[in-house]
Write a protein that holds these residues in place. Structure first.
Motif, PDB file in Angstrom:
ATOM      1  N   ILE B   5      34.691 -35.757   2.789  1.00 17.54           N
ATOM      2  CA  ILE B   5      35.405 -34.981   3.809  1.00 17.54           C
ATOM      3  C   ILE B   5      34.394 -34.112   4.554  1.00 17.54           C
ATOM      4  CG2 ILE B   5      37.103 -33.131   4.196  1.00 17.54           C
ATOM      5  CD1 ILE B   5      38.501 -35.576   3.285  1.00 17.54           C
ATOM      6  N   GLU B   6      34.538 -34.094   5.871  1.00 15.15           N
ATOM      7  CA  GLU B   6      33.607 -33.303   6.664  1.00 15.15           C
ATOM      8  C   GLU B   6      34.367 -32.516   7.719  1.00 15.15           C
ATOM      9  OE1 GLU B   6      30.649 -35.743   8.460  1.00 15.15           O
ATOM     10  OE2 GLU B   6      29.575 -34.030   9.303  1.00 15.15           O
ATOM     11  N   PHE B   7      34.209 -31.196   7.713  1.00 10.56           N
ATOM     12  CA  PHE B   7      34.766 -30.339   8.764  1.00 10.56           C
ATOM     13  C   PHE B   7      33.660 -30.075   9.767  1.00 10.56           C
ATOM     14  CE2 PHE B   7      38.867 -28.663   7.207  1.00 10.56           C
ATOM     15  CZ  PHE B   7      38.850 -29.153   5.911  1.00 10.56           C
ATOM     16  N   ALA B   8      33.923 -30.351  11.054  1.00  4.68           N
ATOM     17  CA  ALA B   8      32.910 -30.099  12.081  1.00  4.68           C
ATOM     18  C   ALA B   8      33.492 -29.154  13.134  1.00  4.68           C
ATOM     19  CB  ALA B   8      32.457 -31.407  12.715  1.00  4.68           C
ATOM     20  N   HIS B   9      33.037 -27.914  13.115  1.00  7.47           N
ATOM     21  CA  HIS B   9      33.453 -26.892  14.107  1.00  7.47           C
ATOM     22  C   HIS B   9      34.969 -26.806  14.223  1.00  7.47           C
ATOM     23  CE1 HIS B   9      29.283 -26.477  15.194  1.00  7.47           C
ATOM     24  NE2 HIS B   9      29.200 -27.807  15.363  1.00  7.47           N
ATOM     25  N   VAL B  10      35.613 -26.732  13.084  1.00 10.76           N
ATOM     26  CA  VAL B  10      37.075 -26.733  13.099  1.00 10.76           C
ATOM     27  C   VAL B  10      37.621 -25.313  13.296  1.00 10.76           C
ATOM     28  CG1 VAL B  10      39.141 -27.128  11.728  1.00 10.76           C
ATOM     29  CG2 VAL B  10      37.294 -28.813  11.724  1.00 10.76           C
ATOM     30  N   THR B  11      38.529 -25.191  14.252  1.00  8.47           N
ATOM     31  CA  THR B  11      39.170 -23.903  14.527  1.00  8.47           C
ATOM     32  C   THR B  11      40.681 -24.109  14.554  1.00  8.47           C
ATOM     33  OG1 THR B  11      37.300 -23.120  15.822  1.00  8.47           O
ATOM     34  CG2 THR B  11      39.415 -22.049  16.231  1.00  8.47           C
ATOM     35  N   LYS B  12      41.386 -23.167  13.950  1.00  7.29           N
ATOM     36  CA  LYS B  12      42.850 -23.219  14.061  1.00  7.29           C
ATOM     37  C   LYS B  12      43.326 -21.861  14.578  1.00  7.29           C
ATOM     38  CE  LYS B  12      47.043 -24.502  13.843  1.00  7.29           C
ATOM     39  NZ  LYS B  12      47.546 -25.551  14.749  1.00  7.29           N
ATOM     40  N   THR B  13      44.075 -21.919  15.652  1.00  8.27           N
ATOM     41  CA  THR B  13      44.543 -20.694  16.283  1.00  8.27           C
ATOM     42  C   THR B  13      46.062 -20.630  16.207  1.00  8.27           C
ATOM     43  OG1 THR B  13      42.734 -20.966  17.823  1.00  8.27           O
ATOM     44  CG2 THR B  13      44.362 -19.304  18.379  1.00  8.27           C
ATOM     45  N   TYR B  14      46.562 -19.523  15.703  1.00  5.17           N
ATOM     46  CA  TYR B  14      48.009 -19.272  15.751  1.00  5.17           C
ATOM     47  C   TYR B  14      48.243 -18.050  16.621  1.00  5.17           C
ATOM     48  CZ  TYR B  14      49.322 -22.383  11.856  1.00  5.17           C
ATOM     49  OH  TYR B  14      49.563 -23.461  11.053  1.00  5.17           O
ATOM     50  N   HIS B  15      49.050 -18.184  17.632  1.00  5.37           N
ATOM     51  CA  HIS B  15      49.396 -17.049  18.506  1.00  5.37           C
ATOM     52  C   HIS B  15      48.149 -16.298  18.949  1.00  5.37           C
ATOM     53  CE1 HIS B  15      53.373 -18.014  17.202  1.00  5.37           C
ATOM     54  NE2 HIS B  15      53.080 -17.710  15.947  1.00  5.37           N
ATOM     55  N   GLY B  16      47.141 -17.047  19.396  1.00  6.55           N
ATOM     56  CA  GLY B  16      45.944 -16.427  19.942  1.00  6.55           C
ATOM     57  C   GLY B  16      44.991 -15.856  18.908  1.00  6.55           C
ATOM     58  N   GLU B  17      45.321 -16.004  17.622  1.00  7.37           N
ATOM     59  CA  GLU B  17      44.435 -15.448  16.591  1.00  7.37           C
ATOM     60  C   GLU B  17      43.820 -16.600  15.807  1.00  7.37           C
ATOM     61  OE1 GLU B  17      45.019 -12.068  13.317  1.00  7.37           O
ATOM     62  OE2 GLU B  17      46.543 -12.064  14.904  1.00  7.37           O
ATOM     63  N   ASN B  18      42.519 -16.507  15.559  1.00  2.34           N
ATOM     64  CA  ASN B  18      41.850 -17.553  14.802  1.00  2.34           C
ATOM     65  C   ASN B  18      42.154 -17.407  13.314  1.00  2.34           C
ATOM     66  OD1 ASN B  18      40.769 -18.718  17.036  1.00  2.34           O
ATOM     67  ND2 ASN B  18      38.713 -17.848  16.776  1.00  2.34           N
ATOM     68  N   VAL B  19      42.892 -18.318  12.760  1.00  3.47           N
ATOM     69  CA  VAL B  19      43.160 -18.298  11.326  1.00  3.47           C
ATOM     70  C   VAL B  19      41.979 -18.947  10.598  1.00  3.47           C
ATOM     71  CG1 VAL B  19      44.814 -18.942   9.540  1.00  3.47           C
ATOM     72  CG2 VAL B  19      45.600 -18.527  11.869  1.00  3.47           C
ATOM     73  N   VAL B  20      41.449 -19.978  11.257  1.00  2.48           N
ATOM     74  CA  VAL B  20      40.213 -20.601  10.786  1.00  2.48           C
ATOM     75  C   VAL B  20      39.282 -20.658  11.997  1.00  2.48           C
ATOM     76  CG1 VAL B  20      39.145 -22.708   9.887  1.00  2.48           C
ATOM     77  CG2 VAL B  20      41.374 -21.978   9.031  1.00  2.48           C
ATOM     78  N   ALA B  21      38.051 -20.169  11.828  1.00  2.00           N
ATOM     79  CA  ALA B  21      37.171 -20.073  12.991  1.00  2.00           C
ATOM     80  C   ALA B  21      35.895 -20.864  12.757  1.00  2.00           C
ATOM     81  CB  ALA B  21      36.847 -18.606  13.276  1.00  2.00           C
TER      82      ALA B  21
END
Lengths: 508, 309
Positions: B5-21
């Motif tokens: 498994i490889e994460f590459a520059h993964v970002t998750k945004t909820y309501h404008g806030e980065n939960v994962v940056a």
């Protein structure tokens, strides 16, 4: 007003009504489930739609059931169909609401698990969501069932049948036992169904599915059997204008239906004049109608000169009529006892006072004034024939037929012409004088039918002939009186006579 | 070991806030990898992006070198086991049916499914003859999660995700299940990605540990490396929190065991050992913490110790 007795008397009808009730309710329930459950499932992903739908079905349910039935009549008419539509409309809300709520309230953890295991939408629904929501959905279906069975009693109002018939009939006849039986049966049915569904709820989803399939198969099978079973033959019985033919055809109906034959009798009372009925019979439009021997020999067949002579001499017109009818492929069954012919009518008071029995006795009546209608006064088998045969010499006033009985009762005349079975004879305490010299042709009634039809239905003919030699002039007068004056239904009067004389029973 | 498994520059945004940056992380095949962090650190979100329960706002996640979005999502999930904190055994199915779920969906032959279910149940101390036809609610919490783990393993997935699977269980069950995970990993050798907020659990299970804070991956290292060279002061604290003696825990951290109270109390930074005498003499001690004033009595202390032991 003994409920138990009423129940025993009506248990056959009750069973039929119960069957209709269950049929209507089940059909409505199955349709409602088929609409509301998929709708509730679909509404999962459409929150706003679901809310408006809940409101809409809520509004539908607030429409009084009677009003709903009334609103439906212009679109779908009367009978079972509008009743089922109304019941479906009622059942939608509880089923839809519970399906929607039951699915919405599933713990999201189960949804997440189902998604994470790679279930398809259908697998998720079938394996996880529906089984989890099943108790709530079944609760909705149970509510709907009780609602449907209760409301289905209203189906009777628009001809849908069912237990409502009992309730309605009870109200109409002011017979509280009938009403109570209908209401109790419907309540018991609701409880029974509810308990049955509660039991179903405890079973595994798979067994419920099996049960549903079985129900559909059995229902379909029953429907198929019904569809395949020979349709009852329709027998059309018509009658001339007036109460007497109507009473007679109702007797025919009772007699025909007294057996086990798979037949349905359609009555056409007040169908028309002699010629109209005669041609309808010959062209197969109707199967039989009550006719009179006198009418046959004067209007429907052409007797030979010799036969005319014999008839004038007072010979029995029945064998002559039948001999001539046979050439036309028709047959007149055995006639009843009474002779519905011209009669000279006097007040009973006068008859007692002067000892009047026959037309010849009219000589004893001093200064007798007679009121005859113009036709009777002039036709050869009317007054001129009487005058000749009995050597009478009466002072004659012409009177319209509708006024003669009035004139007689008021004492304006002492004798008038009429028909021997007129209800007025019973009503106004009059007497029809006998005609020992047979000036008036005999008019004895019997069912007239096609010979082919009679050969095809020997059992029916046999039952119709139970009337042969029955019913006296007085009895017919009384029955006409009951219908014309006392406003009783011809059907009721006919049935009462047959019952009273044991003509409906097989053992004769 | 190859990269699974490889994460590459993964970002998750909820309501404008980065939960994962901007997360970059590689997990090797056969590894038991633990993501640890406080609640809200983004560890669960990171986990759920692997089986696409959550879709990233940016970046790419690769499975065997291919973006996970290139696989049909149902097939992808059939190859990724999943264990939930809420356990979520389907209550309308028996234990056996729950375990058989994924093999059946993958259309294994019936006999093979039955054999697999029986073997698995027997192997984890839930004899199939006794447990297979029971309903989940007839099982204890620990037994239920045992079945939950089997359900995830039944389809022989190359990778299993575990989202705080033991945090709702009692310490005894938790201990047994941690052993079970280690044993299954050793015997079956699949990749496991395990999320927890408990540094002790992370240290016990993880071959490598990823420490997360506020959506960022602060350190990825073996337990020894973290102990010897914590990347930041915060990691050092978090690690120390796991290793300090229980009686040195600041009383402020026991808020969840106390009952709300009024008035002035002791400093929340005070170590637990220093208030014990007061509890034995005065029945209880009041603590004035940031989140409010609360009262601790002997029973509360017992609960705390039982949980952490």
């Amino acid at each position: 007003m003994n409920i138990w007795q009423t129940f025993l008397d009506k248990r056959g009808d009750l069973l039929v009504a119960l069957g209709q009730h269950i049929q209507i309710s089940l059909i409505a329930l199955v349709i409602a489930v088929a609409i509301a459950v998929p709708l509730g499932i679909w509404a999962q992903g459409h929150q706003r739609f679901a809310q408006s739908l809940l409101q809409l079905t809520g509004i539908l349910q607030t429409i009084p059931s009677l009003a709903l039935l009334g609103l439906l009549i212009p679109f779908v008419g009367i009978g079972t169909v509008p009743a089922i539509i109304a019941l479906v409309v009622y059942a939608l809300l509880p089923i839809f609401q519970n399906t929607y709520v039951g699915l919405t309230e599933i713990d999201p953890a189960y949804q997440e698990a189902a998604a994470a295991f790679g279930m398809s939408r259908w697998q998720k629904l079938r394996k996880v969501e529906l089984p989890l929501a099943m108790p709530v959905i079944m609760g909705g279906i149970r509510t709907a069932t009780v609602l449907i069975i209760g409301t289905a009693t209203l189906a009777a109002l628009i001809g849908g049948g069912g237990l409502g018939n009992f309730i309605l009939l009870g109200i109409n006849r002011n017979d509280s036992a009938l009403t109570l039986i209908g209401a109790l049966a419907s309540a018991a049915l609701a409880l029974l169904f509810s308990a049955g569904l509660a039991l179903v709820q405890k079973l595994r989803f798979r067994y419920v599915a099996y049960a549903l399939v079985a129900l559909v198969v059995i229902g379909g099978g029953a429907w198929g059997v019904q569809a395949l079973r020979p349709k009852p033959e329709t027998i059309t019985v018509a009658g001339k204008l007036g109460s007497e033919p109507e009473i007679l055809i109702n007797m025919y109906k009772e007699l025909i239906e007294a057996g086990q034959d798979n037949v349905k009798v359609v009555l056409k009372p007040n169908f028309g004049q002699t010629s109209f009925l005669y041609s309808a019979l010959k062209s197969d439009k109707i199967d039989l109608y009550p006719e009179f021997t006198g009418t046959v020999v004067t209007s429907l067949v052409k007797p030979t000169a010799k036969q005319k002579q014999a008839l004038a001499a007072g010979a029995n017109s029945y064998p002559i009529a039948n001999r001539l009818l046979a050439k036309q492929g028709l047959v007149l069954q055995k006639p009843m006892r009474y002779n519905n012919t011209y009669a000279l009518v006097v007040r009973q008071a006068d008859a007692q006072r002067y000892g009047l029995k026959t037309i010849a006795d009219l000589k004893k009546l001093p200064q007798a004034k007679a009121g005859f209608d113009l036709e009777f006064a002039s036709r050869s088998d009317g007054y001129p024939g009487i005058q000749q045969a009995y050597g009478l010499n009466l002072a004659i006033n012409s009177l319209d037929a509708s006024l003669r009985y009035q004139a007689l009762t008021k004492g304006q005349v002492q004798v008038t012409d009429g028909y021997s079975t007129d209800s007025q004879i019973a009503q106004y305490h009059l007497l029809a004088l006998q005609d020992p010299k047979h000036v008036f042709a005999t008019y004895r009634g019997a069912p007239l039918m096609r010979t082919a039809w009679a050969k095809k239905h020997p059992a029916l003919v046999k039952r119709l002939n139970r009337l042969a030699g029955k019913i006296t002039e007085e009895e017919m007068q009384q029955m006409n009186y009951a219908v014309n004056v006392k406003k009783q239904s011809a059907a009721k009067v006919a049935k009462a006579y047959l019952r009273q004389h044991g003509l409906l029973k097989e053992a004769q | 070991m190859t990269d699974l498994i490889e994460f590459a520059h993964v970002t998750k945004t909820y309501h404008g806030e980065n939960v994962v940056a901007d997360l970059n992380l590689t997990i090797k095949a056969g590894e038991l990898f633990v993501l640890v962090g406080e609640s809200g650190s983004g560890k669960t979100t990171t986990l759920k992006m692997i089986n696409r329960l959550v879709e990233p706002s940016a970046g790419e996640i690769r499975f065997n070198g291919q973006s996970v979005t290139t696989f049909p999502v149902r097939k992808l999930r059939w190859h990724i086991g999943y264990v939930l904190q809420q356990i979520a055994l389907f209550p309308t199915m028996t234990v056996g049916q729950n375990v058989a779920l994924i093999p059946e969906m993958r259309r294994w032959p019936k006999a093979q499914v039955q054999k697999r279910v029986n073997e698995l149940l027997d192997a984890v101390g839930l004899p199939a003859a006794d447990y297979r036809d029971r309903m989940p609610k007839a099982l204890s919490g620990g037994e239920q999660q045992r079945v939950g783990i089997l359900r995830a393993f039944a389809g022989k997935p190359p990778i299993v995700l575990m989202d705080e699977p033991f945090s709702a269980l009692d310490p005894l069950s938790r201990n047994q299940l941690q052993e079970l995970v280690l044993r299954l990993h050793q015997e079956l050798g699949m990749t496991i990605i395990f999320v927890t907020h408990d540094m002790n659990e992370a240290l016990r299970l993880g071959q490598r540990i990823g420490v997360m804070r506020d959506g960022h991956l602060v350190q990825v290292a073996t337990p020894t490396e973290i102990a010897e060279a914590p990347a930041t002061a915060w990691v050092a604290d978090f690690f120390a929190g796991a290793n300090r003696l229980l009686l040195d825990t600041p009383v402020g951290e026991l808020a969840q065991y106390g009952t709300p109270a009024q008035g002035a109390g002791v400093d929340p930074a005070l170590p637990l050992r220093q208030v014990l005498t007061q509890i034995t003499t005065a029945q209880s001690v009041t603590v004035t913490a940031k989140q409010g004033t609360f009262k601790l009595d002997a029973q509360a202390i017992m609960h705390f110790l039982a949980d952490k032991a």
